[in-house]
Design an enzyme around this catalytic site. Structure first.
Site, PDB file in Angstrom:
ATOM      1  N   LYS A 249     -34.188  63.515  15.552  1.00  0.00           N
ATOM      2  CA  LYS A 249     -32.595  63.321  15.375  1.00  0.00           C
ATOM      3  C   LYS A 249     -32.214  64.106  14.262  1.00  0.00           C
ATOM      4  CE  LYS A 249     -33.993  58.472  15.977  1.00  0.00           C
ATOM      5  NZ  LYS A 249     -34.071  57.114  15.402  1.00  0.00           N
TER       6      LYS A 249
ATOM      7  N   ASP B   7     -37.235  50.023  14.359  1.00  0.00           N
ATOM      8  CA  ASP B   7     -35.779  49.559  14.616  1.00  0.00           C
ATOM      9  C   ASP B   7     -36.320  48.128  15.582  1.00  0.00           C
ATOM     10  OD1 ASP B   7     -35.991  51.118  16.550  1.00  0.00           O
ATOM     11  OD2 ASP B   7     -33.838  51.719  16.582  1.00  0.00           O
TER      12      ASP B   7
END
Length: 498
Positions: free
Chosen positions: A195, A230
């Site tokens: 990312k 997550d």
């Protein structure tokens, strides 16, 4: 009539005939072009086909890979990582807990005041912070010092609604959505950055230890009680509010799934049993692949040109990072072969990932008679000032094909989890609910996608079984879930809270 008049009439007639012939030829060429354009879309649609029989094969393959991944390291494309979350929230948790949710260019800090049995989440607050670009490619100390400083500021703003019992250390749940190898609930070694991050000195280091040292440098007395990703956090958040939650799925820019496994089904534990007899497994299902997946030439080219060829194949079919790019690639092919937008292909249309999934969603959901939104997106994103209504309708159809394939394959993946848990059928007299917690921008904002996913699950399970399966949106589950896991793995469990 004189010879001149006759000649003029003949010339006139010939001109009219020639013009008519040109019109006919133009219409024939135009008709042939549209036939070719529709043939390309039709062929793509057929190759993307997801009949129920194929989806059931995908689900069976997912279940097989889950078993293989649990049986041995490297036994499957699914990593089936042990999360060390063996104590999910029960609703009895009480006290003040914090969460840090780091998964991209922004991070969130949260605090929640838990009221114990029947008290639920009494109060919660959060703040979102952007990470400066230079810190994403700097040093680990610089990054974690920045995060710790922001967390320290947030802690300093505690109000009267948030009370820490005397003599207690603040505890933090750390959602870290990058690849880590965990060795306990509160430790994990960074495997690699993704990312947009590239901080070499952090790779191979324990991210909890890095954060703890940064907190100490800030003079903040806080313990990291839980390190989770997550998806695991979403599962914990879902379980806190609904005891029937057994799995969580993230459908956003990327995708992943986690579920609750019985300890005896985990050979990797080598006899070290979890406290509760259960363990949350982080599947990393984006890396799933099977011969039953309906891959097209556009998917193969996308994969070959990606940063990780041959990896994350399932993710490249179903997640928000890639859906718009598949649409762009097919649209580029049509533009090349049939001059959909004029004699030349618009230069912007050749730029990879310029057409993002939110753009695709907006076009797919356009219900205006002249498809005004589609025209606006073509103009604003691809710099195509003029487009025919026929072209706009073709684009909506293309969006539908790509979104439908993605949603139906995601549903098949969920069926695979249900089959692994033995929840794909109902037993006589059984009235057990099975809840899947869903989160992520793709699921939340792309209604055509989410509606198709839920409809497909019902089709796969049949009317009777589908009544017991519930898809529940778990908004911001990863952040709240991390705080709840800090509570359920608190160092003060068993200590009298009165």
């Amino acid at each position: 009539m004189g010879k001149v008049a006759v000649g003029a009439a003949v010339i006139c007639a010939a001109t009219v005939c020639a013009a008519a012939a040109l019109v006919v030829r133009h219409r024939m060429r135009s008709s042939a072009k549209w036939a070719r354009a529709m043939a390309i879309i039709k062929d793509f649609e057929e190759r993307c086909g997801t009949p129920l029989a194929r989806l059931k094969q995908v689900a069976d393959a997912m279940t097989v890979e889950m078993h293989a991944g649990l049986a041995s390291e490297g036994g499957s494309k699914l990593k089936m990582l042990i999360s060390y979350v063996d104590n999910l929230p029960t609703g009895n948790e009480k006290g003040l807990f914090y969460a840090l949710d780091l998964g991209g260019t922004n991070f969130r800090v949260l605090r929640v005041q838990l009221g114990g049995k029947d008290g639920g989440i009494a109060h919660q607050e959060f703040a979102e912070v952007s990470i400066p670009q230079d810190l994403m490619v700097g040093t680990s100390d610089a990054l974690f010092d920045y995060i710790a400083a922001e967390l320290s500021k947030f802690v300093a703003q505690e109000g009267q609604d948030f009370q820490l019992p005397p003599g207690r250390q603040r505890e933090l749940g750390f959602t870290f959505s990058f690849p880590v190898m965990q060795s306990s609930i509160d430790s994990g070694t960074l495997i690699k950055w993704t990312k947009g991050f590239s901080i070499d000195d952090a790779v191979g280091q324990d991210v909890v230890a890095e954060l703890t040292r940064a907190l100490e440098r800030q003079g903040l007395d806080m313990r990291v009680s839980a390190l989770v990703n997550d998806t695991v956090g979403t599962l914990a958040g879902g379980r806190y509010s609904n005891k029937d939650v057994v799995a969580a799925v993230i459908l956003g820019t990327g995708t992943n799934a986690a579920y609750v496994e019985c300890a005896h089904a985990i050979p990797k534990w080598h006899g070290l049993l979890p406290k509760s007899g259960e363990m949350v497994i982080n599947m990393e299902w984006g890396n799933f692949r099977s011969s039953h997946l309906p891959l097209t030439e556009y998917d193969h080219s996308l994969d070959a040109e990606s940063l990780n060829p041959g990896e994350q194949v399932f993710e490249k079919l179903i997640s928000g990072m890639y859906l718009g790019e598949v649409v762009r690639r097919v649209l580029c092919r049509v533009a090349e072969e049939v001059s959909l937008f004029g004699d030349t292909v618009p230069p912007k249309l050749r730029i990879p990932f310029i057409l993002r999934t939110p753009h695709m969603s907006a076009m797919h959901h356009d219900t205006s008679p002249d498809l005004k939104v589609v025209a606006e997106k073509l103009r604003d994103i691809l710099e195509i000032p003029n487009s025919s209504l026929k072209a706009r309708k073709l684009i909506v159809q293309l969006c539908d094909v790509v979104a439908t394939r993605g949603a139906r394959l995601a549903a098949a993946g969920i069926l695979g989890i249900l089959k692994k848990l033995g929840r794909e059928t109902t037993k006589e007299g059984e009235n057990q609910k099975t809840v899947i917690a869903l989160d992520g921008g793709l699921y939340e904002h792309y209604s055509a996608y989410s509606n198709c996913l839920e409809t497909t699950i019902a089709e796969l399970l049949g009317e009777k079984v589908s009544e017991s399966i519930v898809i529940e949106h778990s908004n911001d589950g990863s952040g709240i879930g991390a705080a709840l896991l800090a509570a359920s793995h608190s160092q003060y469990i068993g200590v009298d809270e009165s």
